[in-house]
Write a protein that holds these residues in place. Structure first.
Motif: not given
Length: 210
Positions: A125-126, A142-147, A156-166
């Motif tokens: 997914y990510t 390259s995408p491998s240079e990013y995470e 700290l309680g961030g949303a795991p799957n919400n694109p607005k938090n990634l």
């Protein structure tokens, strides 16, 4: 007697003629010496050189500068020899919270050992989301240079799957933010810092330091 009277009359006539002769000769002499006619009313006027009036016209030119504003990914260069810092775009990644995590639930959630592993999104997914967001962030490496990083960390309680938090964070920057995330979580779980305060600290850090 008549002879004397005639002589006197002759002298008078000669004197009158002499006076008239002087009166006539004087104007002629004046004209010859000055080249002007004394009887001319303009003769005494002084000849003035022609005066040329110069009019200067100032032309004021106005230059109009048009500035076009564009929105691009914010990059900060920390110094010579160091990589540029990519900051999260608040329009794309404003951050989102996990509704299950509150100050009153930290013992059952973020402070419970292994809890974040149960909510962490899959790599599939990510990775897919990272490709999409790299286009939005105009990142050409390259995408491998990013995470795909959580703006508000799961610790700290961030949303795991919400694109607005990634967002696609460079690998070099995650090495700076990850230790701070762990440190803030420990302070929250030990009661040294409120959860709300810890979230504000990490927001400020990522908005200024990536």
């Amino acid at each position: 007697m008549r002879g004397k009277t005639g002589l006197i009359a002759l002298c008078i006539v000669l004197a009158v003629l002499g006076f008239l002769a002087v009166a006539l000769v004087a104007p002629v002499s004046a004209r010859l010496s000055t080249g002007t006619d004394p009887s001319d009313p303009t003769a005494s006027a002084t000849s003035m050189p022609p005066t040329t009036a110069t009019e200067t016209t100032s032309t004021q030119s106005t230059t109009t500068t048009t500035t076009t504003a564009t929105t691009t990914t914010t990059a900060i260069t920390p110094g010579p020899g160091l990589p540029s810092i990519i900051l999260p775009d608040p329009m794309i990644t404003p951050g989102a919270l996990n509704r299950k995590v509150h100050q009153s639930t930290i013992k059952k959630t973020i402070c419970k050992s292994g809890w974040t592993k149960t909510i962490r999104p899959s790599t599939r997914y990510t990775n897919a989301l990272k490709i999409q967001q790299m286009v939005l962030y105009e990142e050409t490496g390259s995408p491998s240079e990013y995470e795909e990083d959580h703006f508000i960390p799961l610790e700290l309680g961030g949303a795991p799957n919400n694109p607005k938090n990634l967002w696609p964070e460079p690998q070099s920057q995650s090495q700076l933010s990850d230790p701070l995330e762990t440190q803030l979580k420990r302070k929250v779980c030990k009661g040294l810092m409120k959860l709300k305060k810890a979230r504000a600290v990490i927001r400020l850090f990522k908005n200024t330091q990536g």
